[in-house]
Enzyme design. Structure first.
Site, PDB file in Angstrom:
ATOM      1  N   GLU A  57       0.934  -1.104   0.084  1.00  7.55           N
ATOM      2  CA  GLU A  57       0.022   0.028   0.069  1.00  7.55           C
ATOM      3  C   GLU A  57       0.783   1.397  -0.002  1.00  7.55           C
ATOM      4  OE1 GLU A  57      -3.054  -0.059   2.913  1.00  7.55           O
ATOM      5  OE2 GLU A  57      -4.344   1.301   1.949  1.00  7.55           O
ATOM      6  N   HIS A  61       7.389 -27.109   0.812  1.00 10.11           N
ATOM      7  CA  HIS A  61       6.591 -28.332  -0.087  1.00 10.11           C
ATOM      8  C   HIS A  61       5.518 -27.804  -0.799  1.00 10.11           C
ATOM      9  CE1 HIS A  61       8.405 -31.255   2.305  1.00 10.11           C
ATOM     10  NE2 HIS A  61       8.799 -30.228   3.466  1.00 10.11           N
ATOM     11  N   LYS A  75     -13.439   2.341  -2.289  1.00 11.75           N
ATOM     12  CA  LYS A  75     -14.272   2.704  -1.360  1.00 11.75           C
ATOM     13  C   LYS A  75     -15.360   3.816  -1.911  1.00 11.75           C
ATOM     14  CE  LYS A  75     -11.219   3.345   2.554  1.00 11.75           C
ATOM     15  NZ  LYS A  75     -10.522   4.191   3.500  1.00 11.75           N
TER      16      LYS A  75
HETATM   17  O1  PA5 Z   1      -2.729   1.816   6.154  1.00  6.41           O
HETATM   18  C1  PA5 Z   1      -3.925   2.208   5.772  1.00  6.41           C
HETATM   19  O2  PA5 Z   1      -3.897   3.595   5.854  1.00  6.41           O
HETATM   20  C2  PA5 Z   1      -4.949   1.649   5.615  1.00  6.41           C
HETATM   21  O3  PA5 Z   1      -4.999   0.278   5.202  1.00  6.41           O
HETATM   22  C3  PA5 Z   1      -6.151   1.750   6.853  1.00  6.41           C
HETATM   23  O4  PA5 Z   1      -5.686   1.385   8.071  1.00  6.41           O
HETATM   24  C4  PA5 Z   1      -7.417   1.088   6.669  1.00  6.41           C
HETATM   25  O5  PA5 Z   1      -7.993   1.566   5.384  1.00  6.41           O
HETATM   26  C5  PA5 Z   1      -8.378   1.411   7.617  1.00  6.41           C
HETATM   27  O6  PA5 Z   1      -8.372   2.683   8.051  1.00  6.41           O
HETATM   28  P1  PA5 Z   1      -9.253   3.297   9.258  1.00  6.41           P
HETATM   29  O7  PA5 Z   1      -8.159   3.195  10.320  1.00  6.41           O
HETATM   30  O8  PA5 Z   1      -9.091   4.651   8.961  1.00  6.41           O
HETATM   31  O9  PA5 Z   1     -10.587   2.821   9.400  1.00  6.41           O
END
Ligand code: PA5
Length: 464
Positions: free
Chosen positions: A290, A319, A433
């Site tokens: 990410e 394996h 989203k």
């Molecule tokens: O790393 C990130 O920013 C995302 O993976 C968030 O943690 C995830 O989308 C959850 O977001 P939030 O903590 O606002 O619910």
């Protein structure tokens, strides 16, 4: 030294033409220095508040420990509701440091509540949880930095409804919010309902938040020494305040990955040789993917940067996936995680004297077998010219885990600087989203809904 990096097996001298030549490393020194300077310049600012986490949390740690002690005494279950960076860190720390069958242990051995993380909205998972917990003996830690994530807020609504129906006014005692102090809905709901609340500092994004209250509260509830986690992170940070590749393992790792990406290693495999570290590979996969998987660089040019993280587990995946790693395309770099000294061991007993093919194992231990298999796998991959490096932990405790976590976070930040991408946003996630909001008819997403309605629909021709 808390975590040791051995990168012999990425070097040309060891693996041949797919490896890195000494002079290539030398040529990277200037770029590496600039990348570190760039990361260092934003320490504590913008989205790099996580670099302060090992230093500035004395007050938060005090309150976390106090709250955790109460929960450990009073409740039967502790459930984290969150997703992505708001869940993966807690899962990784839990599995790394607690008994591998923690929840199945009797209370006297656990000395704390059973622990669950619900990081999905699969209805079967949620209903299954209700089959095994009594909500009136459970504390739910709702974690969302944005305070707006649909998955987490849906879970929150289901839980509060259930708690209110069962416990009336006392429901609020069963919810702890971990969220941003100044944005989103959870903080408002927390104030309105009087939930105990922990704040996630502004500059700490989800995937960099495990050493903030996001990961620290669940860890403390599990009886994990969070000061030691932070000490491991702090010492690694101090060590990494150097431009010298012979001193700073996070920078060296970032440089190695950068050079290997340029040689076509688009797959980054993390393969711990310890069940307890399996979920560290899961957490790291999110951190790396990410943070670095970006369409555009900081100059706005299309770069489609990133390396695909893959999780594997030694020795199990010897394996399965290791066949591919040995003989498939030269597009992978493997990071082995090695534990020098396991917390417990078992001797393989004698008793097979007449069977030489089995008897050779007798008298050795399972830890020995695990680490010898790691050595053998590494040897074989290296012989076949497959680049790999190893991060070794002397033992698996809070200090070493804190060090490993921080090292991987810092390496990711350096990699972002080397690739010239923003490691802290996730525009690719936002698209999905927004489309979900449009499908639910949320206000403000009308044009997205229209765009989706006008998009080419599936044709029956291509469905069999
Ligand atoms: O790393 C990130 O920013 C995302 O993976 C968030 O943690 C995830 O989308 C959850 O977001 P939030 O903590 O606002 O619910």
């Amino acid at each position: 030294m808390s975590v040791k990096l051995n990168y012999n097996n990425v070097m040309f001298a060891k693996v041949g033409k797919h490896g890195i030549k000494r002079e290539e490393l030398e040529q990277m020194r200037q770029l590496a220095k600039q990348a570190r300077a760039k990361v260092e310049a934003s320490r504590g600012a913008d989205m790099q508040g996580w670099m302060d986490s090992p230093y500035n949390q004395a007050e938060a740690v005090g309150r976390i420990v106090e709250t955790a002690a109460k929960i450990r005494n009073e409740c039967e279950n502790f459930v984290v509701l969150g997703i992505g960076g708001s869940a993966l860190g807690a899962i990784a720390v839990f599995n790394a440091l607690k008994h591998l069958y923690y929840n199945e242990l009797p209370r006297e051995m656990r000395k704390g509540p059973r622990f669950y993380v619900i990081d999905n909205v699969d209805p079967e998972r949620m209903n299954a949880l209700f089959d095994i917990i009594d909500v009136s003996k459970t504390v739910f830690n709702v974690i969302t930095k944005s305070g707006a994530t649909s998955e987490t807020m849906s879970q929150y609504l289901i839980i509060t409804d259930l708690l209110k129906r069962k416990l009336g006014d006392k429901a609020s005692r069963h919810i702890i919010a971990t969220t941003s102090s100044n944005k989103g809905n959870l903080v408002k709901l927390a104030k309105e309902n009087g939930f105990e609340t922990f704040y996630i500092p502004d500059g700490v994004g989800g995937r960099f938040s495990v050493l903030s209250p996001v990961g620290l509260l669940p860890a403390a509830v599990l009886g994990i020494d969070i000061s030691e986690l932070l000490r491991g992170a702090r010492e690694t940070d101090e060590l990494c305040k150097s431009d010298d590749l012979n001193v700073n393992p996070a920078l060296t790792m970032a440089v190695i990955q950068y050079l290997l990406i340029n040689k076509g290693c688009n797959i980054n495999v993390m393969m711990p040789y310890a069940d307890s570290l399996k979920y560290v590979a899961d957490w790291y996969a999110q951190l790396w993917a990410e943070s670095l998987g970006k369409e555009r660089d900081l100059d706005g040019d299309v770069v489609n940067a990133g390396q695909t993280p893959v999780k594997a587990l030694g020795v199990t995946d010897q394996h399965s996936q290791v066949q591919l790693y040995n003989e498939g395309p030269f597009d992978k770099v493997i990071t082995f995680l090695e534990v020098n000294s396991f917390r417990s061991d078992i001797v393989i007993p004698q008793g097979c004297d007449g069977f030489a093919d089995v008897n050779f194992l007798c008298g050795h231990t399972l830890a020995e077998l695990t680490n010898k298999e790691l050595y053998a796998t590494r040897y074989n991959l290296t012989k076949r010219g497959r680049v790999n490096f190893t991060l070794s932990l002397d033992s698996l405790d809070e200090y070493h885990l804190g060090s490993l976590i921080y090292l991987l976070q810092l390496c990711t930040a350096y990699e972002g600087a080397l690739l010239n991408v923003n490691a802290y946003n996730q525009p690719g996630v936002e698209g999905g989203k927004d489309a979900t909001y449009a499908l639910f008819g949320r206000n403000g997403y009308e044009s997205k809904a229209e765009e989706m309605n006008n998009a080419p629909q599936d044709s029956a021709e291509f469905i069999v």
